[in-house]
Scaffold this motif. Structure first.
Motif, PDB file in Angstrom:
ATOM      1  N   SER A  19      -7.777  -1.405  -2.981  1.00 22.06           N
ATOM      2  CA  SER A  19      -8.749  -2.344  -2.403  1.00 22.06           C
ATOM      3  C   SER A  19     -10.183  -1.939  -2.732  1.00 22.06           C
ATOM      4  CB  SER A  19      -8.579  -2.413  -0.886  1.00 22.06           C
ATOM      5  OG  SER A  19      -7.314  -2.910  -0.567  1.00 22.06           O
ATOM      6  N   SER A  20     -10.461  -0.645  -2.684  1.00 23.34           N
ATOM      7  CA  SER A  20     -11.803  -0.165  -3.025  1.00 23.34           C
ATOM      8  C   SER A  20     -12.106  -0.393  -4.492  1.00 23.34           C
ATOM      9  CB  SER A  20     -11.941   1.321  -2.698  1.00 23.34           C
ATOM     10  OG  SER A  20     -11.740   1.542  -1.330  1.00 23.34           O
ATOM     11  N   LEU A  21     -11.111  -0.182  -5.335  1.00 26.43           N
ATOM     12  CA  LEU A  21     -11.274  -0.412  -6.773  1.00 26.43           C
ATOM     13  C   LEU A  21     -11.567  -1.882  -7.064  1.00 26.43           C
ATOM     14  CD1 LEU A  21     -10.956   1.012  -9.591  1.00 26.43           C
ATOM     15  CD2 LEU A  21      -8.624   0.156  -9.574  1.00 26.43           C
ATOM     16  N   VAL A  22     -10.795  -2.750  -6.442  1.00 27.62           N
ATOM     17  CA  VAL A  22     -11.006  -4.192  -6.620  1.00 27.62           C
ATOM     18  C   VAL A  22     -12.390  -4.596  -6.119  1.00 27.62           C
ATOM     19  CG1 VAL A  22     -10.245  -6.467  -5.814  1.00 27.62           C
ATOM     20  CG2 VAL A  22      -8.562  -4.809  -6.607  1.00 27.62           C
ATOM     21  N   TYR A  23     -12.770  -4.103  -4.965  1.00 26.01           N
ATOM     22  CA  TYR A  23     -14.073  -4.436  -4.373  1.00 26.01           C
ATOM     23  C   TYR A  23     -15.221  -3.969  -5.259  1.00 26.01           C
ATOM     24  CZ  TYR A  23     -17.980  -4.476  -1.104  1.00 26.01           C
ATOM     25  OH  TYR A  23     -19.194  -4.689  -0.514  1.00 26.01           O
ATOM     26  N   ARG A  24     -15.133  -2.728  -5.748  1.00 28.98           N
ATOM     27  CA  ARG A  24     -16.248  -2.131  -6.485  1.00 28.98           C
ATOM     28  C   ARG A  24     -16.366  -2.621  -7.923  1.00 28.98           C
ATOM     29  NH1 ARG A  24     -19.766  -0.982  -9.340  1.00 28.98           N
ATOM     30  NH2 ARG A  24     -20.887   0.975  -9.557  1.00 28.98           N
ATOM     31  N   PHE A  25     -15.253  -2.608  -8.658  1.00 30.91           N
ATOM     32  CA  PHE A  25     -15.339  -2.864 -10.088  1.00 30.91           C
ATOM     33  C   PHE A  25     -14.979  -4.284 -10.501  1.00 30.91           C
ATOM     34  CE2 PHE A  25     -14.813   1.754  -9.825  1.00 30.91           C
ATOM     35  CZ  PHE A  25     -15.927   2.142 -10.552  1.00 30.91           C
ATOM     36  N   LEU A  26     -14.266  -5.011  -9.670  1.00 37.34           N
ATOM     37  CA  LEU A  26     -13.891  -6.372 -10.048  1.00 37.34           C
ATOM     38  C   LEU A  26     -14.593  -7.421  -9.190  1.00 37.34           C
ATOM     39  CD1 LEU A  26     -10.070  -5.848 -10.608  1.00 37.34           C
ATOM     40  CD2 LEU A  26     -11.907  -5.816 -12.301  1.00 37.34           C
ATOM     41  N   GLY A  27     -15.445  -6.987  -8.296  1.00 41.23           N
ATOM     42  CA  GLY A  27     -16.231  -7.938  -7.507  1.00 41.23           C
ATOM     43  C   GLY A  27     -15.451  -8.632  -6.420  1.00 41.23           C
ATOM     44  N   GLY A  28     -14.415  -8.024  -5.936  1.00 41.94           N
ATOM     45  CA  GLY A  28     -13.635  -8.616  -4.854  1.00 41.94           C
ATOM     46  C   GLY A  28     -12.557  -9.538  -5.385  1.00 41.94           C
ATOM     47  N   LEU A  29     -11.932 -10.269  -4.488  1.00 43.95           N
ATOM     48  CA  LEU A  29     -10.853 -11.184  -4.840  1.00 43.95           C
ATOM     49  C   LEU A  29     -11.310 -12.623  -4.661  1.00 43.95           C
ATOM     50  CD1 LEU A  29      -7.898  -9.440  -2.969  1.00 43.95           C
ATOM     51  CD2 LEU A  29      -8.345  -9.407  -5.421  1.00 43.95           C
ATOM     52  N   GLN A  30     -10.840 -13.501  -5.546  1.00 43.58           N
ATOM     53  CA  GLN A  30     -11.159 -14.919  -5.408  1.00 43.58           C
ATOM     54  C   GLN A  30     -10.357 -15.535  -4.264  1.00 43.58           C
ATOM     55  OE1 GLN A  30     -13.651 -16.322  -6.999  1.00 43.58           O
ATOM     56  NE2 GLN A  30     -14.010 -14.345  -7.991  1.00 43.58           N
ATOM     57  N   VAL A  31      -9.079 -15.174  -4.194  1.00 41.87           N
ATOM     58  CA  VAL A  31      -8.259 -15.616  -3.082  1.00 41.87           C
ATOM     59  C   VAL A  31      -8.521 -14.631  -1.958  1.00 41.87           C
ATOM     60  CG1 VAL A  31      -5.913 -16.027  -2.283  1.00 41.87           C
ATOM     61  CG2 VAL A  31      -6.524 -16.514  -4.660  1.00 41.87           C
ATOM     62  N   ASN A  32      -9.234 -15.091  -0.946  1.00 37.43           N
ATOM     63  CA  ASN A  32      -9.712 -14.146   0.053  1.00 37.43           C
ATOM     64  C   ASN A  32      -9.082 -14.314   1.431  1.00 37.43           C
ATOM     65  OD1 ASN A  32     -10.908 -16.505   0.721  1.00 37.43           O
ATOM     66  ND2 ASN A  32     -13.005 -15.731   0.739  1.00 37.43           N
ATOM     67  N   SER A  33      -7.818 -14.704   1.487  1.00 38.85           N
ATOM     68  CA  SER A  33      -7.152 -14.748   2.784  1.00 38.85           C
ATOM     69  C   SER A  33      -5.698 -14.334   2.620  1.00 38.85           C
ATOM     70  CB  SER A  33      -7.237 -16.142   3.405  1.00 38.85           C
ATOM     71  OG  SER A  33      -6.511 -17.067   2.642  1.00 38.85           O
ATOM     72  N   PHE A  34      -5.153 -13.819   3.707  1.00 39.88           N
ATOM     73  CA  PHE A  34      -3.783 -13.332   3.722  1.00 39.88           C
ATOM     74  C   PHE A  34      -3.172 -13.771   5.039  1.00 39.88           C
ATOM     75  CE2 PHE A  34      -0.820  -9.859   4.929  1.00 39.88           C
ATOM     76  CZ  PHE A  34       0.096 -10.023   3.904  1.00 39.88           C
ATOM     77  N   ASN A  35      -2.064 -14.497   4.966  1.00 36.23           N
ATOM     78  CA  ASN A  35      -1.386 -14.981   6.168  1.00 36.23           C
ATOM     79  C   ASN A  35      -0.133 -14.157   6.412  1.00 36.23           C
ATOM     80  OD1 ASN A  35      -3.198 -17.076   6.555  1.00 36.23           O
ATOM     81  ND2 ASN A  35      -2.068 -18.427   5.176  1.00 36.23           N
ATOM     82  N   LEU A  36       0.010 -13.680   7.619  1.00 35.59           N
ATOM     83  CA  LEU A  36       1.212 -12.968   8.031  1.00 35.59           C
ATOM     84  C   LEU A  36       1.616 -13.563   9.370  1.00 35.59           C
ATOM     85  CD1 LEU A  36       3.214 -10.721   7.401  1.00 35.59           C
ATOM     86  CD2 LEU A  36       1.700  -9.130   8.561  1.00 35.59           C
ATOM     87  N   GLY A  37       2.476 -14.563   9.316  1.00 39.24           N
ATOM     88  CA  GLY A  37       2.853 -15.284  10.532  1.00 39.24           C
ATOM     89  C   GLY A  37       1.663 -16.063  11.053  1.00 39.24           C
ATOM     90  N   ALA A  38       1.344 -15.866  12.313  1.00 35.67           N
ATOM     91  CA  ALA A  38       0.234 -16.588  12.938  1.00 35.67           C
ATOM     92  C   ALA A  38      -1.107 -15.915  12.668  1.00 35.67           C
ATOM     93  CB  ALA A  38       0.454 -16.687  14.431  1.00 35.67           C
ATOM     94  N   VAL A  39      -1.098 -14.753  12.029  1.00 35.19           N
ATOM     95  CA  VAL A  39      -2.332 -14.005  11.790  1.00 35.19           C
ATOM     96  C   VAL A  39      -2.877 -14.352  10.409  1.00 35.19           C
ATOM     97  CG1 VAL A  39      -3.310 -11.697  11.558  1.00 35.19           C
ATOM     98  CG2 VAL A  39      -1.523 -12.122  13.239  1.00 35.19           C
ATOM     99  N   LYS A  40      -4.174 -14.656  10.344  1.00 35.43           N
ATOM    100  CA  LYS A  40      -4.828 -14.951   9.073  1.00 35.43           C
ATOM    101  C   LYS A  40      -6.025 -14.018   8.933  1.00 35.43           C
ATOM    102  CE  LYS A  40      -6.825 -18.568   6.246  1.00 35.43           C
ATOM    103  NZ  LYS A  40      -7.068 -19.993   6.086  1.00 35.43           N
ATOM    104  N   LEU A  41      -6.000 -13.224   7.863  1.00 36.05           N
ATOM    105  CA  LEU A  41      -7.088 -12.295   7.592  1.00 36.05           C
ATOM    106  C   LEU A  41      -7.803 -12.733   6.323  1.00 36.05           C
ATOM    107  CD1 LEU A  41      -5.025  -9.053   8.174  1.00 36.05           C
ATOM    108  CD2 LEU A  41      -6.626 -10.094   9.773  1.00 36.05           C
ATOM    109  N   SER A  42      -9.062 -12.324   6.194  1.00 41.41           N
ATOM    110  CA  SER A  42      -9.787 -12.718   4.994  1.00 41.41           C
ATOM    111  C   SER A  42     -10.644 -11.560   4.485  1.00 41.41           C
ATOM    112  CB  SER A  42     -10.669 -13.941   5.282  1.00 41.41           C
ATOM    113  OG  SER A  42     -11.621 -13.626   6.274  1.00 41.41           O
ATOM    114  N   GLY A  43     -11.105 -11.704   3.250  1.00 42.97           N
ATOM    115  CA  GLY A  43     -12.004 -10.724   2.642  1.00 42.97           C
ATOM    116  C   GLY A  43     -11.316  -9.419   2.285  1.00 42.97           C
ATOM    117  N   SER A  44     -12.056  -8.325   2.367  1.00 43.33           N
ATOM    118  CA  SER A  44     -11.563  -7.002   1.992  1.00 43.33           C
ATOM    119  C   SER A  44     -10.422  -6.543   2.893  1.00 43.33           C
ATOM    120  CB  SER A  44     -12.699  -5.980   2.043  1.00 43.33           C
ATOM    121  OG  SER A  44     -13.683  -6.322   1.112  1.00 43.33           O
ATOM    122  N   VAL A  45     -10.486  -6.916   4.161  1.00 46.53           N
ATOM    123  CA  VAL A  45      -9.406  -6.551   5.086  1.00 46.53           C
ATOM    124  C   VAL A  45      -8.106  -7.226   4.653  1.00 46.53           C
ATOM    125  CG1 VAL A  45      -8.579  -6.733   7.462  1.00 46.53           C
ATOM    126  CG2 VAL A  45     -10.940  -6.101   7.021  1.00 46.53           C
TER     127      VAL A  45
END
Length: 183
Positions: free
Chosen positions: A39-65
């Motif tokens: 995650s740190s590598l992606v954040y630092r050298f690739l400028g983060g992720l374009q798809v910035n959310s992750f769903n796990l059941g009812a929980v939706k997280l976004s960004g670096s988390v």
């Protein structure tokens, strides 16, 4: 300052996961370290992720988390699949040799066995012995019945022993010499 923190997270994540994996730590611990590095590598050298959310059941997280949690979730699943999984484990009773000394009927010593050995017939005992991966101070092994089905997955720490009860009989398995870092 931010670059130093991110680069430290990358180094600690990758090297920490390698060290922890070799120490046979639980897969989730290794996954957290490796995911932190990724995650740190992606954040630092690739400028983060374009798809910035992750769903796990009812929980939706976004960004670096979201990237961190997604990596932990995926890597942990892969590592768990590669670790020893019990297969209908018999009861392992913690007994001393004095408790079973009068019941010893057979005493078998094998030649030096390497990692991932072919099943070794321990006749007259009712099973075969097969070594698995060595490392993290553990000698992993399996007991196979005569049809080669796994009846016990075990791991012995350093040069210790295990007393295993199969049916009404007790079996003592011991490592008398070990070198997990051949060179």
């Amino acid at each position: 300052m931010e670059n130093k923190v991110i680069l430290t997270a990358i180094v600690v994540g990758f090297f920490g996961s390698a060290v922890l994996h070799n120490m046979a730590m639980p897969p989730i611990v290794v996954a957290v370290f490796l995911s932190t590095g990724i995650s740190s590598l992606v954040y630092r050298f690739l400028g983060g992720l374009q798809v910035n959310s992750f769903n796990l059941g009812a929980v939706k997280l976004s960004g670096s988390v979201a990237a961190l949690i997604a990596c932990v979730w995926f890597i942990n699943a892969q590592l768990v699949a590669q670790t020893i999984q019990p297969v209908s484990q018999p009861v392992v009773e913690h007994l001393g040799f004095n408790d079973i000394g009068s019941q010893i009927e057979h005493f078998i010593v094998t030649e030096k066995l390497g990692e991932f050995s072919e099943p070794l017939d321990l006749d007259p005992l009712p099973f075969h012995l097969k070594t698995k991966r060595f490392g993290g101070e553990y000698s992993r092994f399996q007991l196979l019945d005569k049809s080669q089905a796994v009846i016990y997955d075990g791991a012995i720490y350093r040069r210790q022993a295990q007393v295993i009860k199969l049916g009404d009989d007790y079996y003592v398995f011991s490592v008398v010499a070990v070198n997990h870092n051949p060179g």
